[in-house]
Design a protein around this motif. Structure first.
Motif, PDB file in Angstrom:
ATOM      1  N   ASP A   4      28.855  62.266  45.522  1.00 51.29           N
ATOM      2  CA  ASP A   4      28.413  61.048  44.868  1.00 51.29           C
ATOM      3  C   ASP A   4      28.110  59.967  45.893  1.00 51.29           C
ATOM      4  OD1 ASP A   4      28.706  62.267  42.466  1.00 51.29           O
ATOM      5  OD2 ASP A   4      30.648  61.383  41.992  1.00 51.29           O
ATOM      6  N   ALA A   5      28.983  59.815  46.884  1.00 53.02           N
ATOM      7  CA  ALA A   5      28.790  58.775  47.899  1.00 53.02           C
ATOM      8  C   ALA A   5      27.511  59.005  48.687  1.00 53.02           C
ATOM      9  CB  ALA A   5      29.999  58.729  48.843  1.00 53.02           C
ATOM     10  N   LEU A   6      27.226  60.265  49.031  1.00 50.28           N
ATOM     11  CA  LEU A   6      26.006  60.564  49.776  1.00 50.28           C
ATOM     12  C   LEU A   6      24.765  60.260  48.955  1.00 50.28           C
ATOM     13  CD1 LEU A   6      27.026  63.936  51.458  1.00 50.28           C
ATOM     14  CD2 LEU A   6      26.810  61.711  52.547  1.00 50.28           C
ATOM     15  N   MET A   7      24.799  60.594  47.683  1.00 48.46           N
ATOM     16  CA  MET A   7      23.641  60.317  46.839  1.00 48.46           C
ATOM     17  C   MET A   7      23.449  58.821  46.621  1.00 48.46           C
ATOM     18  SD  MET A   7      23.470  63.446  44.071  1.00 48.46           S
ATOM     19  CE  MET A   7      25.199  63.416  43.582  1.00 48.46           C
ATOM     20  N   VAL A   8      24.547  58.070  46.571  1.00 44.46           N
ATOM     21  CA  VAL A   8      24.439  56.617  46.458  1.00 44.46           C
ATOM     22  C   VAL A   8      23.767  56.047  47.704  1.00 44.46           C
ATOM     23  CG1 VAL A   8      25.747  54.468  46.404  1.00 44.46           C
ATOM     24  CG2 VAL A   8      26.356  56.327  44.858  1.00 44.46           C
ATOM     25  N   GLU A   9      24.160  56.528  48.879  1.00 46.23           N
ATOM     26  CA  GLU A   9      23.531  56.071  50.121  1.00 46.23           C
ATOM     27  C   GLU A   9      22.044  56.407  50.132  1.00 46.23           C
ATOM     28  OE1 GLU A   9      25.541  57.510  53.525  1.00 46.23           O
ATOM     29  OE2 GLU A   9      27.448  56.531  53.064  1.00 46.23           O
ATOM     30  N   ASP A  10      21.705  57.619  49.683  1.00 47.96           N
ATOM     31  CA  ASP A  10      20.297  58.002  49.640  1.00 47.96           C
ATOM     32  C   ASP A  10      19.524  57.130  48.649  1.00 47.96           C
ATOM     33  OD1 ASP A  10      20.527  60.025  51.513  1.00 47.96           O
ATOM     34  OD2 ASP A  10      21.113  61.510  50.036  1.00 47.96           O
ATOM     35  N   LEU A  11      20.163  56.766  47.532  1.00 49.61           N
ATOM     36  CA  LEU A  11      19.507  55.908  46.550  1.00 49.61           C
ATOM     37  C   LEU A  11      19.215  54.532  47.139  1.00 49.61           C
ATOM     38  CD1 LEU A  11      18.531  55.524  43.634  1.00 49.61           C
ATOM     39  CD2 LEU A  11      20.825  54.746  43.067  1.00 49.61           C
ATOM     40  N   TYR A  12      20.193  53.964  47.859  1.00 50.43           N
ATOM     41  CA  TYR A  12      19.977  52.665  48.517  1.00 50.43           C
ATOM     42  C   TYR A  12      18.845  52.762  49.537  1.00 50.43           C
ATOM     43  CZ  TYR A  12      24.202  50.500  46.599  1.00 50.43           C
ATOM     44  OH  TYR A  12      25.128  49.959  45.772  1.00 50.43           O
ATOM     45  N   ALA A  13      18.843  53.842  50.321  1.00 45.28           N
ATOM     46  CA  ALA A  13      17.806  54.001  51.343  1.00 45.28           C
ATOM     47  C   ALA A  13      16.430  54.124  50.700  1.00 45.28           C
ATOM     48  CB  ALA A  13      18.104  55.230  52.203  1.00 45.28           C
ATOM     49  N   ALA A  14      16.340  54.864  49.589  1.00 41.74           N
ATOM     50  CA  ALA A  14      15.069  55.001  48.888  1.00 41.74           C
ATOM     51  C   ALA A  14      14.608  53.657  48.328  1.00 41.74           C
ATOM     52  CB  ALA A  14      15.200  56.031  47.767  1.00 41.74           C
ATOM     53  N   ALA A  15      15.548  52.881  47.810  1.00 37.56           N
ATOM     54  CA  ALA A  15      15.196  51.587  47.233  1.00 37.56           C
ATOM     55  C   ALA A  15      14.659  50.631  48.284  1.00 37.56           C
ATOM     56  CB  ALA A  15      16.408  50.980  46.532  1.00 37.56           C
ATOM     57  N   HIS A  16      15.226  50.651  49.488  1.00 37.68           N
ATOM     58  CA  HIS A  16      14.830  49.713  50.535  1.00 37.68           C
ATOM     59  C   HIS A  16      13.617  50.200  51.330  1.00 37.68           C
ATOM     60  CE1 HIS A  16      18.989  48.227  49.864  1.00 37.68           C
ATOM     61  NE2 HIS A  16      18.450  47.069  50.184  1.00 37.68           N
ATOM     62  N   ALA A  17      13.245  51.481  51.187  1.00 35.85           N
ATOM     63  CA  ALA A  17      12.141  52.022  51.989  1.00 35.85           C
ATOM     64  C   ALA A  17      10.833  51.330  51.621  1.00 35.85           C
ATOM     65  CB  ALA A  17      12.016  53.521  51.753  1.00 35.85           C
ATOM     66  N   PRO A  18      10.111  50.763  52.603  1.00 36.67           N
ATOM     67  CA  PRO A  18       8.844  50.073  52.290  1.00 36.67           C
ATOM     68  C   PRO A  18       7.667  51.039  52.170  1.00 36.67           C
ATOM     69  CG  PRO A  18       9.337  49.845  54.608  1.00 36.67           C
ATOM     70  CD  PRO A  18      10.484  50.601  54.016  1.00 36.67           C
ATOM     71  N   GLU A  45      12.529  54.468  36.249  1.00 40.71           N
ATOM     72  CA  GLU A  45      11.577  53.361  36.397  1.00 40.71           C
ATOM     73  C   GLU A  45      11.590  52.800  37.821  1.00 40.71           C
ATOM     74  OE1 GLU A  45      13.180  50.946  33.183  1.00 40.71           O
ATOM     75  OE2 GLU A  45      11.426  51.464  31.977  1.00 40.71           O
ATOM     76  N   THR A  46      11.147  53.622  38.753  1.00 37.82           N
ATOM     77  CA  THR A  46      11.166  53.231  40.167  1.00 37.82           C
ATOM     78  C   THR A  46      10.326  51.989  40.439  1.00 37.82           C
ATOM     79  OG1 THR A  46       9.359  54.796  40.564  1.00 37.82           O
ATOM     80  CG2 THR A  46      11.592  55.588  40.953  1.00 37.82           C
ATOM     81  N   GLY A  47       9.384  51.695  39.590  1.00 37.06           N
ATOM     82  CA  GLY A  47       8.557  50.505  39.794  1.00 37.06           C
ATOM     83  C   GLY A  47       9.322  49.208  39.672  1.00 37.06           C
ATOM     84  N   HIS A  48      10.555  49.270  39.138  1.00 38.98           N
ATOM     85  CA  HIS A  48      11.355  48.058  38.960  1.00 38.98           C
ATOM     86  C   HIS A  48      12.397  47.869  40.073  1.00 38.98           C
ATOM     87  CE1 HIS A  48       9.713  47.086  35.018  1.00 38.98           C
ATOM     88  NE2 HIS A  48       9.833  48.372  34.690  1.00 38.98           N
ATOM     89  N   TRP A  49      12.670  48.907  40.886  1.00 39.62           N
ATOM     90  CA  TRP A  49      13.749  48.742  41.872  1.00 39.62           C
ATOM     91  C   TRP A  49      13.401  49.256  43.269  1.00 39.62           C
ATOM     92  CZ3 TRP A  49      15.208  53.419  43.853  1.00 39.62           C
ATOM     93  CH2 TRP A  49      15.016  54.557  43.050  1.00 39.62           C
ATOM     94  N   ALA A  50      12.327  50.030  43.422  1.00 35.37           N
ATOM     95  CA  ALA A  50      11.972  50.565  44.741  1.00 35.37           C
ATOM     96  C   ALA A  50      10.906  49.698  45.394  1.00 35.37           C
ATOM     97  CB  ALA A  50      11.470  52.006  44.614  1.00 35.37           C
ATOM     98  N   ASN A  51      11.161  49.295  46.633  1.00 35.15           N
ATOM     99  CA  ASN A  51      10.204  48.463  47.359  1.00 35.15           C
ATOM    100  C   ASN A  51       8.824  49.123  47.454  1.00 35.15           C
ATOM    101  OD1 ASN A  51      11.872  46.300  47.857  1.00 35.15           O
ATOM    102  ND2 ASN A  51      12.617  47.109  49.813  1.00 35.15           N
ATOM    103  N   THR A  52       8.804  50.448  47.501  1.00 33.31           N
ATOM    104  CA  THR A  52       7.537  51.162  47.648  1.00 33.31           C
ATOM    105  C   THR A  52       6.600  50.900  46.469  1.00 33.31           C
ATOM    106  OG1 THR A  52       8.714  52.910  48.849  1.00 33.31           O
ATOM    107  CG2 THR A  52       6.509  53.433  48.034  1.00 33.31           C
ATOM    108  N   ASN A  86      20.944  45.684  42.523  1.00 34.42           N
ATOM    109  CA  ASN A  86      20.720  44.417  43.217  1.00 34.42           C
ATOM    110  C   ASN A  86      21.965  43.912  43.927  1.00 34.42           C
ATOM    111  OD1 ASN A  86      18.045  44.226  42.528  1.00 34.42           O
ATOM    112  ND2 ASN A  86      18.498  43.248  40.559  1.00 34.42           N
ATOM    113  N   ASN A  87      23.117  44.487  43.616  1.00 35.58           N
ATOM    114  CA  ASN A  87      24.362  44.098  44.274  1.00 35.58           C
ATOM    115  C   ASN A  87      24.734  45.098  45.365  1.00 35.58           C
ATOM    116  OD1 ASN A  87      24.695  41.890  42.535  1.00 35.58           O
ATOM    117  ND2 ASN A  87      25.627  43.207  40.970  1.00 35.58           N
ATOM    118  N   ALA A  88      23.721  45.728  45.964  1.00 35.24           N
ATOM    119  CA  ALA A  88      23.988  46.761  46.962  1.00 35.24           C
ATOM    120  C   ALA A  88      24.806  46.204  48.117  1.00 35.24           C
ATOM    121  CB  ALA A  88      22.665  47.300  47.508  1.00 35.24           C
TER     122      ALA A  88
END
Length: 611
Positions: A4-18, A45-52, A86-88
């Motif tokens: 779970d922790a690894l997937m959370v980190e990957d989710l944060y990284a995906a969200a911040h990726a430009p 709904e990646t259009g609402h939370w992913a920078n990409t 948003n509270n990452a």
């Protein structure tokens, strides 16, 4: 909990990726752990939370600076992650110490040897490995990759280690020094092939490697380490290899170890006749074969002409480097000493492998300094067919025609059979080979075939030490050690020619691609991708009825097919006929010598039986 922790980190990284490439990489990491989690993320709904994909502007809120001691976060279940995105939290790279069943974080020290004084003039090349191990949570594709990174990390930080556990699911290692607390533990993540560092005590209280204990390394490992050096300087002596390894890496090798490592490196560069090549995983792919009365130039010309008719298009004829070197050595034999011939053959290989004109000319000039006649022989042997500098096609670093070894081993088992049965025997072996490779490739989880995946990873590791300088358009200047090269990412080219010769991006190109957020996998030859490999073996060779029953049938015009008569083995030992050199049989091969009497000179008896 760890997954779970690894997937959370990957989710944060995906969200911040430009960029899309980085977003896809992170989501693919999630997919490698859990396809269900990957599907959930893609549908959220990646259009609402992913920078990409976000269409508006969202000011970056500066996260609270993490303390020197990392905080242990208990991740929530996957469906509850979106409301808290948003509270990452600001994640650093903690290194933990195992305390029972809990994980206690400790501060990360920049110097693992607070008591030791490391000579900065030593182990210069090993500095590129200092950060191969970063701490808890770091992931590897396999335990083999983790062990390789650990070995290089220990060399860079000048300490020896011992395995406390070395199993197919987990590895535990401690510093070899008595009483030193340094320790690391990694294991496979459940339901995946990924390996993760679970615990690590990062600090030593020893002095590192202060003795001159020999470094225990396999011949293949050291050979891969010095491969580029042997490629640049084929005539380098084993004692010089040992000296440079000691200077650059702190590795102690004796003469025989260095010599065996050089032999392995040369074998990897020039090819071994024990191996077979041609498909996307460096394996032989059967295309066509023919049965002829004799192996000669006319039959080879006929076979290759027929093959060209099938494939069509422009074809480049590449000469086998091994055959040319063998012929050169044979032509020089009797005129030069063994050492002189060895040097000229090594110079010939260096000239053939060199990607640049300057290196080719240096290799041939070295031959000329020993023998102008040998130099003229090499120059007249059509270098456009065997030298990388002039060859017009793509050889994918295959310099020898040793792909026939596997087929020859099949033929040696079937060459005593009648021709129809021989062909059916070879057909059966090819049918089994294609089936086995189709089944094996269906289990692969990497994007490239295993052998190409390993080669690309080695280039990725080297790319970490490459400095990229932006120039104009798609061209970049890169610096790796003392060498300077130019990379053109749009044309898939580098002045080192490694990208062109192998079909894989070199370390210079990878450094440029990663600086742009591009994936090296997208710039590899399509033949090396698993999907292409699977398509290669997608079609089968189908079974056919028993060959013997076909031989008893009649042809369409009513004629009966004649087969060789059955043979019976005569009693006693089989007499073997000796064949003269070159395969020619003369009278002396089958006529027996008659007895001649020394007394009367008559034939058919000796003087003892003479009457």
């Amino acid at each position: 909990m760890m997954l779970d922790a690894l997937m959370v980190e990957d989710l944060y990284a995906a969200a911040h990726a430009p960029k899309l490439e980085a977003f896809e990489k992170c989501t693919e990491d999630i997919k490698s752990i859990s396809p269900e989690a990957y599907n959930w993320v893609i549908r959220s709904e990646t259009g609402h939370w992913a920078n990409t994909f976000f269409g508006g502007l969202r000011p970056q809120k500066t996260p609270q600076k993490a303390a020197e001691t990392a905080v242990v976060v208990q991740p929530a279940s996957l469906p509850s992650l979106a409301p808290t995105l948003n509270n990452a939290l600001a994640l650093n790279e903690p290194t933990d110490v195992e305390m029972g069943n809990e994980i206690t974080p400790v501060p990360i020290s920049s110097n693992p040897f607070p008591m030791a004084v490391i000579d900065n003039d030593q182990r210069i090349a090993a500095r590129q490995w200092e950060n191969l191990i970063t701490g808890v949570g770091q992931r590897f594709h396999s335990l083999a990759e983790f062990r390789e990174a650990l070995r290089k990390y220990s060399i860079a930080h000048a300490f020896n280690f011992v395995y406390k556990k070395n199993e197919n699911q987990r590895v535990t290692v401690k510093c070899k020094a008595e009483g030193c607390p340094w320790r690391i533990h990694a294991s496979k993540l459940s339901t995946t092939q990924l390996v993760c560092i679970k615990t690590m005590r990062p600090t030593h209280n020893c002095q590192g490697v202060t003795s001159k204990a020999p470094f225990r390394a396999k011949r293949s490992w050291v050979g891969n380490l010095i491969k580029e050096k042997v490629k640049e300087s084929p005539k380098i002596k084993p004692k010089d290899i040992a000296t440079e390894l000691k200077r650059d890496y702190g590795i102690d090798l004796n003469y025989s170890q260095a010599r065996r490592a050089k032999e392995y490196a040369r074998e990897q560069l020039l090819g071994s006749y024990k191996d077979a090549y041609t498909d996307g995983d460096d394996g032989a792919f059967p295309v066509a074969f023919a049965v002829v009365d004799e192996e000669n130039a006319d039959n080879w010309h006929w076979f290759l002409t027929e093959l060209k008719e099938i494939f069509g298009g422009q074809c480049y004829h590449a000469y086998c480097l091994g055959y040319l070197a063998e012929k050169l050595n044979k032509d020089l034999k009797g005129h030069f000493s063994h050492d002189a011939r060895r040097l000229m053959v090594e110079d010939f290989y260096a000239a053939a492998l060199s990607p640049k004109l300057e290196a080719f000319e240096k290799g041939t000039e070295d031959i000329k300094s020993i023998s102008p006649e040998a130099y003229n022989l090499v120059i007249r042997s059509e270098p456009e067919h065997w030298a990388n500098t002039f060859f017009g096609g793509l050889r994918y670093n295959h310099m020898t025609s040793n792909f026939g070894h596997l087929f020859y081993s099949w033929v040696s088992e079937a060459n005593e059979l009648p021709i129809t049965q021989m062909i059916d025997e070879l057909r059966g072996k090819m049918m089994q080979l294609i089936y086995q490779r189709r089944v094996e490739s269906s289990q692969w989880i990497t994007r490239l075939t295993p052998s190409m995946e390993d080669k690309l990873k080695n280039e990725v590791i080297k790319a970490r030490s490459v400095q990229v300088l932006r120039s104009h358009g798609s061209k970049f200047e890169v610096r790796y050690g003392e060498t300077v090269d130019v990379v053109d990412i749009e044309n898939w080219d580098c002045s080192c020619k490694g990208w062109l010769l192998t079909g894989l991006p070199c370390c210079h190109a990878i450094a440029v691609l990663e600086s742009y957020g591009r994936s090296p996998y997208d710039h590899c030859s399509r033949y090396f991708h698993v999907e292409t490999y699977q398509l290669t073996y997608a079609d089968s060779i189908h079974p056919i009825p028993n060959v013997e029953r076909l031989m008893d049938s009649e042809a369409e015009d009513g004629t009966v097919l004649v087969t060789p008569p059955p043979t019976m083995r005569t009693p006693g030992r089989t007499k073997i006929r000796k064949v003269a050199p070159g395969g020619r049989i003369g009278p002396s091969d089958f006529l027996k010598r008659q007895l001649q009497c020394g007394k009367c000179k008559g034939l058919g008896h000796n003087k003892r039986s003479c009457k």
